[in-house]
Every structure is written in structure tokens, then in C-alpha cells.
Design an enzyme around this catalytic site. Structure first.
Site, PDB file in Angstrom:
ATOM      1  CB  THR B 132       9.813  37.017 -10.329  1.00 50.51           C
ATOM      2  OG1 THR B 132       8.765  36.169 -10.774  1.00 50.51           O
ATOM      3  CG2 THR B 132      10.423  36.440  -9.063  1.00 50.51           C
ATOM      4  CB  SER B 138       4.827  33.023  -3.971  1.00 51.50           C
ATOM      5  OG  SER B 138       5.635  31.930  -4.355  1.00 51.50           O
ATOM      6  N   GLY B 171      13.728  35.791 -17.890  1.00 56.45           N
ATOM      7  CA  GLY B 171      14.231  35.273 -19.160  1.00 56.45           C
ATOM      8  C   GLY B 171      14.422  36.406 -20.157  1.00 56.45           C
ATOM      9  NE  ARG B 304      22.523  -3.035 -18.153  1.00 52.67           N
ATOM     10  CZ  ARG B 304      23.788  -2.683 -18.159  1.00 52.67           C
ATOM     11  NH1 ARG B 304      24.351  -2.270 -19.266  1.00 52.67           N
ATOM     12  NH2 ARG B 304      24.507  -2.742 -17.064  1.00 52.67           N
ATOM     13  N   GLY B 395      24.246   3.735 -14.177  1.00 54.85           N
ATOM     14  CA  GLY B 395      25.330   4.658 -14.525  1.00 54.85           C
ATOM     15  C   GLY B 395      25.116   5.312 -15.883  1.00 54.85           C
ATOM     16  CB  THR B 416       9.975  26.563  -7.599  1.00 58.36           C
ATOM     17  OG1 THR B 416      11.167  26.394  -8.378  1.00 58.36           O
ATOM     18  CG2 THR B 416       9.940  25.493  -6.519  1.00 58.36           C
ATOM     19  CD  GLU B 418       4.461  30.971 -16.166  1.00 58.20           C
ATOM     20  OE1 GLU B 418       4.974  31.876 -16.824  1.00 58.20           O
ATOM     21  OE2 GLU B 418       3.252  30.977 -15.862  1.00 58.20           O
ATOM     22  CG  ASP B 420       6.376  27.174  -4.594  1.00 60.14           C
ATOM     23  OD1 ASP B 420       7.582  26.915  -4.613  1.00 60.14           O
ATOM     24  OD2 ASP B 420       5.555  26.570  -3.872  1.00 60.14           O
TER      25      ASP B 420
END
Lengths: 649, 649
Positions: B132, B138, B171, B304, B395, B416, B418, B420
Site C-alpha cells: 500500500t 485500493s 505493519g 443483569r 456504561g 478497510t 486487506e 476495502d
């Protein structure tokens, strides 16, 4: 420029507040910072809070005699503007001046005002709004914290009976708060009088918790790192009798309880109702954060040339793609619609809260319902559109330096705080079901279903801004059939109204049927139709929003601005119809051919609005400094396009 | 227990890999950490990466002669399991062994394998996959980096011509990478041969960038803090001729270029095709992260108790609410459907990549299309369902200690990267439009629209797993009308298939019409129908997923498990139909009455599945240690319920 004239319309009644914020809240001290530690973020936001100007500012809502401006509308708009700078700062200001200070004003009396308001306004006294408990988020009537009066000492005993009753997610509780407005069950003479609030010191001047007070830190959150949310527990803390915020309920030295409102539930919801501003601020702030995200994505999509058009000498920008417009332009249209709805809501709030004489109960209830519905709509819109903006920017949208991750993370809690959206929509629905008469009834989810079902009457259409305009437009529709132009505004209004009415009628019918079949299973009666009830509330909010947009356009004098807004309104209306086309087809409101034509018209409107995408975001007038997105500064894509043109190979 | 037997079915062919991960990757060194600085997170993840076992592990895909297991399916499943521990660790492992190591294996030859694979497998040599570029996400065919051969020195000159051509989001580039597989335009003798890859050292042993290499740091991201994404630029870096990964294209010492594939575009997509595993891993990992989020939300919703049922002596759990089930149970049903689809995809990948003899082009294309479609479906499902799980926990879902914020932030980029998702769906659609014949054509968005429109033939239904079963079920539907039971599986299959076919036919018709009206406006021809084309691709993926689910249920021997899965499949099928009811009504596939009945049946299925919500998440068998959510440990809500029962006042 068209965008500047459009901006004037959007800036509206509190334009001076917006403009002051844009010009004054600039410079290094207000730039968003990425990658801070939690301590750095808290430190920065507390520092920024103390530097916020009072006028115009979030504290403008306080009474003039204590240094405020008695301008609740201005204070909401000021808070919304902070949301475009830094959402932690907005929340911190909202906690201090909206929730904490607001509770002291609304629930307290002169004693409390005289002693504390000036220090609250100046931020010399930072405080908490301690309502929510770990075990009870939405059911605030059932709080477990107790505050028991003892006539012998003329003090209250504030106590947290077990872990689940600790106060949780409380802003200013982890670090900065010196006092807290604490909500608890008032008990006197062995009798319970429902939830009340006390002003309770929690830390000494050095920031150490006072005896009996245990503070905790909620630690890292998804976002809002600059807000020190925390926990508070009380181990038989002694609170002087005077510290009860006693506007709606008083305890005499001997323990006698008095109140102008007999019913505990009604009193509690009246108290809550005075705090409606928080929801209005959260909704408007979420919508403003969404505007920041959409601005970044639209500008990036304009500069970014992903592919060349095959076989043609033209560059294709991301914004040229229909799929991109489907996401960004429709969200922009919703942002515009919500802007006008919020504008109307803030005006309603301002007028109710500055009116002379006794509170108009009906207007107050309507304000609360509208605040609840729009808070849900705006915060869900923010979650959706910020997510969409992030994805529209691809990998760049994932980098902190491009701001979108922060906007997403910071706003994410808005859908569930200041009232969980689903619970709020139920509140809206309940108001509709009872013709606004019982809107302040129990929040117990589905209590007294049979009662509600019995009380139902035909829908009361409340159209604050432009009742006669709306009716005129609807009446002017030449028969509601295939012949009407797809962009006929009256037809849009009729479709929205019809959907709400029909859904409401159906909900009533189903509730009545359930109540007759199994009157003792109140939870089941409501739960069986919960999806239907929530859809009714959403349809109601959709109508409110469309009507506010229509009224806003009607008020616009500038013809060119009006024409553009009208097209945006077409898109909002038709994309909403398209999103609900299943319902319209099921109920014979659209024929299959008409439904397909709606989709075609949405695409056509997207094409027509393509040249105006940047105009629409420019009119939000968010300073570049506030947007603070690296991709908007660098524009590498543009360089690349030029370089590609220069390439000789 | 039912959940254990269900787990066996889900664990499937690579159960040993899943079980080994659950039992071995435990203890302090694999616990997720909250609130780390970016440096701490990177340090930790690199340390964890080096401690990952080789067998079973992500490196299992490498050839046996270099220390791998020649088990590509196992390597995918091993990576998916890491996604439930820590998504940074999964991505880091994917970069090292999937992208970097995978490119060396697939694009390199024995020279490269002998020299580097052992060190890559042992993680002694950490590397990057540098494809990239900042200006080109892309459109990878149009990369701007050049690598020009000079016969005089027998070296390539690797060069970044301008800022937008820098490699970005890579990476291992910011910190750990010592080498990189760099994609660039190969130029020899003044002629361009398209994109190829070179193995290029980028840092010395001390971690300093080598001469001519500029490294940058993408810095803070929304999530995945433990992955050191960064930038790489090359200023006329000299690369020895041997470092060209030359499996698909060779440059002789004199600069003569040779390749077994004449067409540059075709060659490039063949090279890309060998790297399909990355997309399979990302899709499966996203789905696995979604399972973690759903597990947390369902267990929390079970414990809960928000409200008591009015007038009745029973506690209402959050999971009892229809609105809660509408969100959580339908997402669970999708998670199950996708699990079976991923299972089928991993098997197909494994079989294609371990097959003897020459590559079966048709199966390879189908694998790529399916990987693309399922990657999009799974990553969007993850974004949606993790968001829903977060909101379902209120929360508490916003606190880092409850894990959901991390799951959301870490997976957010998956839609988005590997590929998009929107671009991937277009790839899927293109494959359908050309009957799989031209699936490896240009990725230029909409190139050669007229060509595509001409090539269209009737849809080829590819049903790998259970072709005859599916056809039998569809044939057994007793007329496709109102009489058929809503849970008739053949009817579901027919509805899904019909939708795909009709959408495809419509897309073809509209493309042909556009091509005849304005043949020179290729971009516009496609762009006018982009929404239609994307919907076609989504309908295709929906069908693939349903068919995989049906085939998986058919393979299940345990009757009780089968019955439960069948109900989950009903819910997946009907909630998908419900989500698309507008289309079905528009096209006369559902009558209004039938459409309403579908909604009724969805609600009914939610009620039937209510007692199994926890069973369904228990079967995911995610260790508590991996879930690592404080709310699941404390259970304050339960305490509170007991305390409320004890309350005497």
C-alpha cells in the site's frame, strides 16, 4: 459565497455564541492532543476547563445575580461548540456547569445558591452529579443508596448498602470533584419518601477523600480520557440537614417531611425534568461531532483521486462514486435535518426555562419527550455517521492524527449515557401512548401496561414551529397517489405522519389485546410489542425532525440557500422513506413501482447534490484548527495526481 | 452438555488447533492489558509473538522442509484463535507469517526460501509486506514506486518518486522490521513490466534504517496499538538482482524479462491470488472477535437484572427484553452462519493450496471471490455486532476493563484493510457479471464496462459444499406461495437464490443499456448502477453463507444439536429476509401479509431461542481468561438482586 450564507442560516439565534467560540477558543491551549496518557489528558482538560470564558459560555445558563447570563439556550450552544474542539472538554464542562451546577440551581434553594453558585461558575469548586449506580443504570427510581434523617443530630446518614449501590461512571469523581450532588432514597421517621438529592463534600482541599467516602477510578475507557469518571461509596456519612437540596421536598428539624408534590414518583420525575438540559446538550454535541467527522471525510473524498476514469481524460475523486455519496451525502442530509430539529429544541428549552410564572406542565412534558427522542436520534446518527466517515477515509481514517478515531471513541458512550437510547425511545412511546398525559409515569420499563392501554387516546400531533405550514403543505397534496411528484414536500410530510399514526394505532390495538388476554403478565404484554413500540417512537422522531427541517427552510429568506436546503430536505425525506420502504410497501402506502422510483430519485438527488458536497460541510464553519486532521493539511493525493500527470514513463 | 456438543460441531476439522490454543496460550503472558502506552503495547506484542508455539500455530502453513506443517488451513485457524486473545498479536502474526513470509513462499523461489524461511518461521527475521502507498490504497496495480534494472551493475534501483508513493500503514515498518517485501513497478531496458516484489533489507542489526531507506511511524491509531505500522520510502536504494521474488517474472543478468504469464495485469492478479490467505484470516479473525463481544454481552445480559416485573414475583434480565434479543440473538445467528461459511472457505483454501499438480484456475478464482465476499461480510458483521454488544452493556461496555472498547477499536480497521470492503464487493460482483471468467481483470474500479457487459452470461451457481442437498431442498418446496411454512428451508434457499439472480439480471440489463447509450463514458456506466451492483454482491454472499450453514447442519449427527442449529438457521434466514423485505415486496416475492408474518416469526424464534442464548455463546468456548472482562467476574448485579430481596424497608 453560498456556503457563508448557508452558514448564517445554520448559526441561527445563538450565532453570536458560535462565532465567539470559533474566534476565541483557538490557539495552542485548545488544540486536540493525540496519544496522551490518561493522566495527561485529565490534566489538560481540567486546565482547559478553567480557561473557558464565562460569556458566552457553558455557564451562561446560571442566574444573573450569581454571575450567569440567564441564557439557557446560549449555554447549550456553547457546550455544543466545545464538542467540536474536544469531547472530553465538552463533557467535563457539562458535568461541572450542566449536571452538578444545574442540579444545585434547579433542586436547591437560596441557601445553596448563595453559598456555592459563584464558586461553581468560576470552577473553583468542582463537583459531581452522583446518580447512576453500578447495579442500576436506567432505573433511577430504584436507587439503593439511602439517606436517613436523625432528628437527634439533625443530620442525614448517607449510606451505600452494598457494592451494586455504589455510584459509578460519575464524572469528576475519580480526581477533581470536591463536592457531589448525591441522589439517594430519603428516609425519615422510618418512612421512605423516594429519591432526593444532597450536596455532599467528598474530598478535602488536598484532594483526599473525606472520612466515610470511598472514591474509585473507572480507569481507561474507550474514549473521553480527559474525563475522570469514577465511583463513590458512602459508609454512614453524616450530612447536615441543610445540605438536602430541598426545592421539591423539605425535612423539618423534627423530621417532618413536606412537599408541594404529593406523589413520590411524580415528584421524582419533576425533579429529573428540571435537568432536561443535559440530554439536549448531549444530543447536540453528538450531532456536532458528526459534523466534524463528515467535514473531514467529505474534504478527503474530494481531494483523493483513487482511480482515473478508464478511457477518459478525467480524474475520479472518491466523492464521485455513487456508493460514497450514498453514505456521505445521505448522512449529511440527516445532519442538516437534525441541526434544524436541535435548533427548535434549544429554542423550546430556552423559552420554557426563561418563561415567567409557573411551569407550563404540558410544554415541560413535551420538551422532555422531544429532548429524549432527539437525544436518541442524534447520538445514533453520530455513531453511524462517524463510523461511515472513518470507513470512507480508509486506512487514513484509522490513524489518530486524522481525528476520526478520537471522534468515534469519544462519542461512543453517548448512545447509552444521559439515558440509554432504547429506554429514552420507550419514554417517548409512552408519552405518545398516553397522549402526553402520563409521560412522567414510572420508568420501570413496562409498569402498569393495562393502565396505559386503557388511557390511550388518539394521537395528538404536536407541531411547535410550523403547525399551520405543515398542514397547508399536506392539504395541498393532489391526492396521495402515483401522480404526485416524488419531491412534493406535502407528500413527504403525509408519509411520515401516516406512518407514525398507523404504527401508534397498531401498538395500541396490540397492547389492548394483550391486556385482555393476560392482564396479570404486564411485562409480557409490553415486551411482546417492544419492537413495534420502539418503531413507533422512531417514526415519531422522524416526523418531528422532518417538520423542523421544513419549518427552518420556510424561515430562510435567501432564495439560493433555500433551494439548496430544499434539495437536501428532499434527500433526507426520501432516503428515510427508502430506509423504511418495507413498511410502506407492507401497508400499501407505496406501490412497488413507486418504491423503486423513490430509490431512483434518491440516486438522482445524490447526483444533483454532488457539486454541493463541500458547500454543505463548509457551511458548518468548523475551524481547521479544531478539525485538526493531518490528511486535510498534507493533501498527498493531490500531489500524487500532479506527479502522475508529470510521469513520462 | 448441549453447549459442549455444539462446540464439537463448531470446532470442526481443525479442532485440535483450536483446543491447543485454548489450553496452551494461557497464563500471564497472554492476558490482554488495558491502558498501555504505545511503546508498552508494541514491546509486549513482539515478546508474545516470539513465544507463540510453532505447532499448531500460524506458521503451520510453511513447507515441511523449512519447519512448517504444510497445513494452510491450520495456520488460518491458529491466527483466528489469536484474534480472541489479542487482535494486535493476531495482526502481528499475520504480517510476519502470512503477508511477509507468505509472499516469500508464494512469490519467491528456492534461493529465497533456503536463505530466509527458517529465520522467518522462528521470528528471528521480522519483516514487512510493503504494498500500500499513501496515495494508492485500493488501486494496487497503479503503485508509483519504481524498481529499475541496470545490467551494468546487475542491481535494481528501488525508488519512491514522490510523497504519495511512500509505503504506508505497513505493519512492522515503524520498529521491528529488518526486511520488507516491497511491491514496485518493474522497469528493465526502459520498458515497464508491471508490479513485482523484491525482498529488501531495511534496517541493520541495531534497528537503524539502512542508507537510502526512510522509515516513518504511523503513530497512534484507533486500536491495534501493539502493531508498529509505519511508512517506508526509498531514495535510489540498490537491490541485488537475486532479490527479485521471481517466481512469476524473471530478469536475466542482461535485463531480459521473462514470465510464464504474458499479460502484465493477469500476472499481477495471479501473484495477488497466491496471497488470498490474508483475507481469509482477517475475515475469520473479525468474526472471532465478534464472538468474544457477543459472549460478553450475552453473559452480562443474563446476570443483569434491570427491572423487576411489575406486579409479579420475577426478575427480568436484560436478555428477557425483545429489543435486546433483536440485537444480540440475531447477531448470534449471523455469527453462526458466518462460522460455517468460514469453515467451508478455510477448507476450500486448504484443498486448493495443498492440491497436487497445476493450479486449478477456476477453483482459484472461486476461492478468491469467496474470500473477498466473506471478508467483507465478516468484518462488517464484526463492526456491527461489537458495536451492538458495547451498547447492550451500557456504561459498563464503555470501560476498558470490560474489553469491548478494545475489541471495537482493534477490529475497526478490518473493513478497510486487506482490501476495502466496497472494493472487494465490486470484485465479487465483477466475477458474477462475467461468470467468473474475468475475475482477475483490472481492479481499476469500472474499467472496460462495455467489455464486461458484452461478456455477461447467465449466472453460474457455484455451490461447493452441498450442491445436491440445496437443489433437493429447493425442489421440495411445495409451490413458492403463502402456503409454505415460514421455516421451510427450501423456501429460504429459493428466496436467497432468487434475489441474487434477479439482482444480477437487472444489473446486466442496466449495464447493457448504459453501454449502448454512452459507450465512451465507462465510469458513468458503472457508477450509475454501483448501488445495484453492490447489492448484487451482498445478495450473493448472503446466499453463499446460508448454503454453507445448511450444509453444516446437514453434516451434524447429534439430533439435539442439529435441532438447535436449525432454529438458529431459521433466524438467520428470516432476519436476513426481513432486513431485505423492501426488495422482496417490490418484486412481488412476498405479499404484504407474508412479509408481516416473517417479522412475527422472527420474534417467535427469538422467544424460542431465549433459553439458549447462553448455550450459543458457551459453545464458542472462549476461555474466561481470554474474555478478560471485569463485569463477568464481579457480577454486582446479582449481588444487588439478592440485596434487594433482603431489603426490609
Amino acid at each position: 459565497m453560498l456556503s457563508s450564507r448557508l452558514q448564517e442560516v445554520l448559526d441561527g439565534r445563538w450565532a453570536h455564541v458560535r462565532k465567539a467560540a470559533r474566534s476565541e477558543l483557538t490557539g495552542d491551549e485548545f488544540v486536540t492532543v493525540f496519544g496522551e496518557t490518561i493522566d495527561e489528558a485529565r490534566e489538560r482538560v481540567t486546565r482547559q476547563l478553567r480557561r473557558l470564558p464565562a460569556d458566552p459560555g457553558v455557564a451562561a445558563g446560571f442566574p444573573i445575580e450569581y454571575g450567569g447570563q440567564a441564557d439557557p439556550g446560549g449555554s447549550v450552544v456553547a457546550a455544543e461548540m466545545l464538542a467540536q474542539i474536544d469531547l472530553s472538554l465538552m463533557v467535563k464542562a457539562g458535568v461541572q456547569w450542566g449536571l452538578f451546577g444545574g442540579a444545585v440551581v434547579a433542586l436547591g434553594t437560596k441557601y445553596h445558591h448563595d453559598r456555592y453558585l459563584r464558586d461553581i461558575i468560576s470552577a473553583d469548586l468542582l463537583g459531581c452529579f452522583a446518580m447512576t449506580e453500578t447495579g442500576h443504570g436506567s432505573d433511577v427510581q430504584q436507587l439503593r443508596t439511602t439517606c436517613t434523617y436523625d432528628p437527634a443530630t439533625q443530620t442525614f446518614d448517607l449510606h451505600t448498602p452494598h457494592d451494586a449501590a455504589r455510584k459509578d461512571y460519575i464524572g469528576n469523581a475519580a480526581r477533581d470533584g470536591r463536592m457531589a450532588v448525591v441522589f439517594a432514597q430519603l428516609i425519615s421517621g422510618g418512612k421512605r419518601y423516594g429519591v432526593h438529592a444532597w450536596l455532599v463534600p467528598i474530598r478535602d482541599e488536598d484532594g483526599k477523600p473525606l472520612p466515610g467516602v470511598t472514591t474509585g477510578d473507572d480507569g481507561h475507557k474507550a474514549g473521553l480520557l480527559g474525563v475522570d469518571n469514577g465511583r463513590l461509596s458512602f459508609d454512614h456519612v453524616s450530612v447536615p440537614r441543610e445540605m438536602l437540596l430541598d426545592r421539591y421536598g423539605q425535612v423539618a428539624p423534627d423530621g417532618t417531611y413536606t412537599s408541594s408534590i404529593d406523589n413520590d414518583v411524580r415528584r421524582f420525575f419533576t425533579m429529573l425534568g428540571t435537568l432536561v438540559r443535559g440530554r439536549v446538550v448531549v444530543g447536540g454535541s453528538a450531532a456536532n461531532a458528526a459534523k466534524s467527522a463528515l467535514t473531514i471525510a467529505v474534504r478527503y473524498g474530494e481531494s483523493r483521486r483513487q482511480f482515473g476514469a478508464p478511457g477518459e481524460d478525467r480524474e475520479i475523486a472518491l466523492n464521485d462514486y455513487l456508493a460514497h455519496q450514498r453514505v456521505l451525502t445521505t448522512n449529511l442530509a440527516t445532519a442538516y435535518a437534525l441541526h434544524f430539529a436541535q435548533d427548535e429544541l434549544v429554542t423550546a428549552l430556552h423559552d420554557v426555562q426563561t418563561a415567567d410564572g409557573p411551569v407550563d406542565e404540558h410544554r415541560q412534558r413535551e420538551l422532555e419527550s422531544r429532548a429524549a427522542g432527539l437525544k436518541a436520534a442524534q447520538t445514533w446518527h453520530a455513531t453511524r455517521s462517524i463510523q461511515a466517515a472513518r470507513e470512507a477515509c480508509g486506512g487514513a481514517g484509522y490513524l489518530a492524527e486524522n481525528r476520526l478515531p478520537g471522534l468515534k471513541a469519544d462519542t461512543d458512550v453517548f448512545t447509552t449515557f444521559e439515558g440509554d437510547n432504547t429506554v429514552l425511545l420507550q419514554l417517548v412511546a409512552k408519552g405518545l401512548l398516553t397522549g402526553y398525559r402520563d409521560a412522567f409515569g414510572s420508568l420501570d420499563g413496562w409498569g402498569r401496561a393495562t393502565f396505559v392501554a386503557d388511557q390511550v387516546r388518539s394521537m395528538v400531533l404536536e407541531r411547535t414551529a410550523a403547525r399551520s405550514l405543515i398542514e397547508r403543505l399536506i392539504d395541498a397534496v393532489p391526492g396521495r397517489d402515483e401522480e404526485v411528484a416524488l419531491t412534493n414536500r406535502g407528500w413527504h410530510l403525509a408519509l411520515f405522519e401516516d406512518r407514525e399514526k398507523h404504527l401508534l394505532d397498531g401498538a395500541v390495538r396490540r397492547l389492548r389485546k394483550g391486556a385482555s388476554l393476560k392482564p396479570e403478565r404486564q411485562f409480557d404484554i409490553f415486551n411482546d410489542v417492544q419492537d413495534h413500540v420502539l418503531e413507533t417512537a422512531r417514526a415519531h422522531v422522524d416526523r418531528i425532525v422532518l417538520e423542523a427541517f421544513v419549518a427552518g427552510i420556510d424561515r430562510t429568506a435567501d432564495d439560493e440557500v433555500k433551494a439548496l436546503l430544499s434539495k437536501v430536505c428532499d434527500l433526507y425525506a426520501l432516503s428515510t422513506v427508502e430506509a423504511n420502504k418495507g413498511w410502506y410497501l407492507e401497508h400499501g402506502r407505496l406501490t412497488p413501482a413507486r418504491s423503486k422510483a423513490v430509490t431512483g430519485m434518491v440516486n438522482d438527488l445524490l447526483r444533483q447534490l454532488r457539486p454541493h458536497m463541500t458547500t454543505l460541510v463548509d457551511a458548518f464553519a468548523i475551524p481547521d484548527e479544531w478539525l485538526n486532521a493531518a490528511i486535510l493539511r498534507e493533501e498527498p493525493a493531490r500531489q500524487d495526481v500532479m506527479a502522475a500527470h508529470d510521469a513520462t514513463l
